[in-house]
Design a protein around this motif. Structure first.
Motif, PDB file in Angstrom:
ATOM      1  N   ARG A 125       0.818  -1.219   0.000  1.00 47.16           N
ATOM      2  CA  ARG A 125       0.000   0.000   0.000  1.00 47.16           C
ATOM      3  C   ARG A 125       0.852   1.269   0.000  1.00 47.16           C
ATOM      4  O   ARG A 125       0.329   2.370  -0.205  1.00 47.16           O
ATOM      5  N   GLN A 126       2.162   1.100   0.217  1.00 53.95           N
ATOM      6  CA  GLN A 126       3.077   2.245   0.155  1.00 53.95           C
ATOM      7  C   GLN A 126       3.844   2.320  -1.172  1.00 53.95           C
ATOM      8  O   GLN A 126       4.619   3.255  -1.396  1.00 53.95           O
ATOM      9  N   ALA A 127       3.637   1.344  -2.044  1.00 54.80           N
ATOM     10  CA  ALA A 127       4.391   1.300  -3.302  1.00 54.80           C
ATOM     11  C   ALA A 127       3.951   2.415  -4.240  1.00 54.80           C
ATOM     12  O   ALA A 127       2.762   2.670  -4.408  1.00 54.80           O
ATOM     13  N   ARG A 128       4.912   3.077  -4.833  1.00 56.11           N
ATOM     14  CA  ARG A 128       4.625   4.159  -5.775  1.00 56.11           C
ATOM     15  C   ARG A 128       5.078   3.827  -7.195  1.00 56.11           C
ATOM     16  O   ARG A 128       4.669   4.482  -8.143  1.00 56.11           O
ATOM     17  N   ARG A 129       5.890   2.799  -7.339  1.00 54.75           N
ATOM     18  CA  ARG A 129       6.415   2.433  -8.658  1.00 54.75           C
ATOM     19  C   ARG A 129       6.513   0.911  -8.728  1.00 54.75           C
ATOM     20  O   ARG A 129       7.245   0.299  -7.944  1.00 54.75           O
ATOM     21  N   ILE A 130       5.757   0.283  -9.645  1.00 55.75           N
ATOM     22  CA  ILE A 130       5.664  -1.176  -9.724  1.00 55.75           C
ATOM     23  C   ILE A 130       6.065  -1.638 -11.123  1.00 55.75           C
ATOM     24  O   ILE A 130       5.494  -1.206 -12.130  1.00 55.75           O
ATOM     25  N   SER A 135       6.338 -10.349 -20.089  1.00 53.49           N
ATOM     26  CA  SER A 135       5.844 -11.556 -20.760  1.00 53.49           C
ATOM     27  C   SER A 135       4.441 -11.928 -20.319  1.00 53.49           C
ATOM     28  O   SER A 135       3.844 -12.854 -20.848  1.00 53.49           O
ATOM     29  N   SER A 136       3.910 -11.219 -19.330  1.00 50.48           N
ATOM     30  CA  SER A 136       2.585 -11.523 -18.796  1.00 50.48           C
ATOM     31  C   SER A 136       1.578 -10.468 -19.224  1.00 50.48           C
ATOM     32  O   SER A 136       1.921  -9.297 -19.376  1.00 50.48           O
ATOM     33  N   ARG A 137       0.321 -10.891 -19.379  1.00 53.64           N
ATOM     34  CA  ARG A 137      -0.735  -9.914 -19.642  1.00 53.64           C
ATOM     35  C   ARG A 137      -1.885 -10.072 -18.651  1.00 53.64           C
ATOM     36  O   ARG A 137      -2.327  -9.095 -18.067  1.00 53.64           O
ATOM     37  N   SER A 138      -2.365 -11.289 -18.445  1.00 52.31           N
ATOM     38  CA  SER A 138      -3.433 -11.466 -17.463  1.00 52.31           C
ATOM     39  C   SER A 138      -2.974 -11.078 -16.071  1.00 52.31           C
ATOM     40  O   SER A 138      -3.701 -10.427 -15.315  1.00 52.31           O
ATOM     41  N   THR A 139      -1.744 -11.455 -15.715  1.00 48.93           N
ATOM     42  CA  THR A 139      -1.280 -11.148 -14.365  1.00 48.93           C
ATOM     43  C   THR A 139      -1.009  -9.657 -14.205  1.00 48.93           C
ATOM     44  O   THR A 139      -1.216  -9.093 -13.126  1.00 48.93           O
ATOM     45  N   GLN A 140      -0.548  -9.001 -15.263  1.00 51.71           N
ATOM     46  CA  GLN A 140      -0.448  -7.550 -15.205  1.00 51.71           C
ATOM     47  C   GLN A 140      -1.813  -6.935 -14.894  1.00 51.71           C
ATOM     48  O   GLN A 140      -1.923  -6.031 -14.058  1.00 51.71           O
ATOM     49  N   ALA A 141      -2.842  -7.446 -15.568  1.00 49.61           N
ATOM     50  CA  ALA A 141      -4.196  -6.927 -15.329  1.00 49.61           C
ATOM     51  C   ALA A 141      -4.632  -7.193 -13.896  1.00 49.61           C
ATOM     52  O   ALA A 141      -5.224  -6.318 -13.241  1.00 49.61           O
ATOM     53  N   LEU A 142      -4.362  -8.394 -13.383  1.00 47.66           N
ATOM     54  CA  LEU A 142      -4.724  -8.703 -12.005  1.00 47.66           C
ATOM     55  C   LEU A 142      -4.076  -7.728 -11.028  1.00 47.66           C
ATOM     56  O   LEU A 142      -4.720  -7.247 -10.093  1.00 47.66           O
ATOM     57  N   VAL A 143      -2.792  -7.426 -11.233  1.00 45.94           N
ATOM     58  CA  VAL A 143      -2.097  -6.511 -10.336  1.00 45.94           C
ATOM     59  C   VAL A 143      -2.712  -5.117 -10.406  1.00 45.94           C
ATOM     60  O   VAL A 143      -2.908  -4.450  -9.373  1.00 45.94           O
ATOM     61  N   LYS A 144      -3.056  -4.663 -11.588  1.00 44.05           N
ATOM     62  CA  LYS A 144      -3.662  -3.333 -11.722  1.00 44.05           C
ATOM     63  C   LYS A 144      -5.047  -3.293 -11.072  1.00 44.05           C
ATOM     64  O   LYS A 144      -5.424  -2.290 -10.444  1.00 44.05           O
ATOM     65  N   ILE A 145      -5.816  -4.383 -11.212  1.00 43.83           N
ATOM     66  CA  ILE A 145      -7.121  -4.458 -10.541  1.00 43.83           C
ATOM     67  C   ILE A 145      -6.937  -4.438  -9.026  1.00 43.83           C
ATOM     68  O   ILE A 145      -7.631  -3.708  -8.302  1.00 43.83           O
ATOM     69  N   LEU A 146      -5.992  -5.227  -8.536  1.00 45.81           N
ATOM     70  CA  LEU A 146      -5.754  -5.281  -7.093  1.00 45.81           C
ATOM     71  C   LEU A 146      -5.290  -3.928  -6.565  1.00 45.81           C
ATOM     72  O   LEU A 146      -5.702  -3.507  -5.478  1.00 45.81           O
ATOM     73  N   ALA A 147      -4.438  -3.248  -7.319  1.00 50.64           N
ATOM     74  CA  ALA A 147      -3.974  -1.928  -6.885  1.00 50.64           C
ATOM     75  C   ALA A 147      -5.150  -0.975  -6.710  1.00 50.64           C
ATOM     76  O   ALA A 147      -5.249  -0.264  -5.702  1.00 50.64           O
ATOM     77  N   ALA A 148      -6.060  -0.982  -7.672  1.00 47.04           N
ATOM     78  CA  ALA A 148      -7.182  -0.048  -7.636  1.00 47.04           C
ATOM     79  C   ALA A 148      -8.247  -0.453  -6.632  1.00 47.04           C
ATOM     80  O   ALA A 148      -8.780   0.386  -5.897  1.00 47.04           O
ATOM     81  N   ARG A 149      -8.548  -1.756  -6.559  1.00 48.40           N
ATOM     82  CA  ARG A 149      -9.733  -2.208  -5.831  1.00 48.40           C
ATOM     83  C   ARG A 149      -9.418  -2.768  -4.449  1.00 48.40           C
ATOM     84  O   ARG A 149     -10.217  -2.632  -3.541  1.00 48.40           O
ATOM     85  N   ARG A 150      -8.261  -3.414  -4.284  1.00 53.57           N
ATOM     86  CA  ARG A 150      -7.941  -3.998  -2.970  1.00 53.57           C
ATOM     87  C   ARG A 150      -7.012  -3.097  -2.171  1.00 53.57           C
ATOM     88  O   ARG A 150      -7.271  -2.811  -1.008  1.00 53.57           O
ATOM     89  N   TRP A 151      -5.931  -2.633  -2.790  1.00 56.21           N
ATOM     90  CA  TRP A 151      -4.947  -1.849  -2.041  1.00 56.21           C
ATOM     91  C   TRP A 151      -5.223  -0.354  -2.121  1.00 56.21           C
ATOM     92  O   TRP A 151      -4.654   0.413  -1.352  1.00 56.21           O
TER      93      TRP A 151
END
Length: 343
Positions: A125-130, A135-151
């Motif tokens: 929750r303190q990360a500013r640069r990720i 080589s991944s696309r679905s997992t990139q999307a998962l991380v972006k969803i989690l950043a916006a919706r969970r964290w």
């Protein structure tokens, strides 16, 4: 060379096995409908080995033209027409028109996967640069969803090559996938404490990453489950709709079933090449990965598409076409149904 990019011998049959497979294949062809030699693009990670084992070591060996690469390139091969069938990141189904999903097949995880990790030098929750593995696309999307919706953070994202030490020199956190992530998980998980957000607390030295002190390790599927209480569908077999036949679907299911019976052999071979404990690899393939597209996994896939659309990772939601299988009818799912049942 990174283990995520290497052609493992587990995808290559021995000469004895190859000769035996050719004989079985000739017998197989005598009693099946002819299917032309289609081009199949395969992700070259340990977790795909059971799906293609029937094509590489079993009675279907030689029936299809196989090529091996990373997830994003599998999707590109299907998009450009270089492949007829490919195992693609799930999100790419919404980005490539004219595809049909083969029935009953996926790379999914019900709750925890270990081969998709977000590793961070600070609480996430303190990360500013990720940094995101390119080589991944679905997992990139998962991380972006989690950043916006969970964290509930809005960090800067950028793509990078999958080298944990160099990535973390230029970022607060990094998405690491595939066999490199699995190696980190196996090294760290028995020597960790729980962090305030449920993550693993470890060190770079324990995880095999030089030059890093404290490390926060998040299993991306576990974080998705915390957000949705649904499985994560990471990849699907998708084909150009015009090549889909009942025989094609039956072959891919048969290859998967052959592979699931050979998990002990796959793990014994992989343990020697990866220099990782065979029991850990069996745990990974038998417990962390789910190779079906049952109703529970399908609901997870629909939720993933909805969340991806909500944070503008894909355009308008496209209906889902699933081919008929040996024991199932074709299915067509639009998002009127999905909006009622997936969220």
């Amino acid at each position: 060379m990174s283990l995520t990019c290497r052609r493992f011998d587990i995808f290559k049959a021995s000469e004895f096995t190859a000769a035996k497979s050719r004989l079985l294949y000739l017998r197989f062809r005598l009693r099946t409908t002819n299917v032309s030699k289609l081009r199949i693009s395969v992700v070259q990670y340990l977790n795909t080995a059971p799906l293609v084992r029937g094509f590489t070591h079993g009675p279907l060996r030689g029936k299809y033209d196989l090529s091996f690469t990373v997830p994003s390139q599998c999707a590109d091969a299907l998009r450009t027409g270089a492949a007829d069938v490919a195992i693609i990141p799930a999100i790419e189904y919404q980005r490539i028109p004219g595809l049909t999903i083969l029935p009953g097949l996926a790379i999914a995880s019900k709750e925890r996967v270990r081969s998709l990790l977000l590793i961070s030098k600070v609480p996430i929750r303190q990360a500013r640069r990720i940094a995101l593995d390119r080589s991944s696309r679905s997992t990139q999307a998962l991380v972006k969803i989690l950043a916006a919706r969970r964290w509930q953070i809005a960090p800067e994202f950028f793509e990078a090559d999958p080298d944990p030490a160099s990535i973390l020199a230029d970022a607060d956190a990094a998405l690491i996938i595939g066999d490199t992530a699995l190696r980190i998980a196996i090294a760290a998980e028995n020597k960790v404490e729980r962090g305030p957000d449920g993550e693993w607390l470890s060190t770079g030295a324990t995880a095999g990453i030089s030059g890093i002190g404290e490390l926060h390790i998040y299993d991306v599927v576990k974080e998705w489950w915390h957000l949705t209480e649904k499985p994560a569908v990471l990849a699907v077999w998708a084909a150009r709709t015009e090549v889909v036949t009942p025989d094609l679907a039956a072959d891919f299911l048969a290859s998967r079933d052959f592979g699931l019976r050979q998990i002990p052999e796959i793990c014994a071979e992989a343990a020697l090449q990866m220099h990782l404990p065979e029991p850990e690899l069996r745990l990974y393939l038998e417990k962390n990965i789910d190779y079906g597209l049952d109703d529970e996994n399908l609901q997870g896939l629909l939720r993933f598409f909805h969340e991806s659309h909500a944070v503008n990772l894909i355009g308008p939601l496209q209906s889902i076409a699933i081919a008929a299988g040996p024991n199932s009818h074709a299915r067509f799912m639009d998002f009127v149904y999905a909006s009622k049942s997936a969220v």
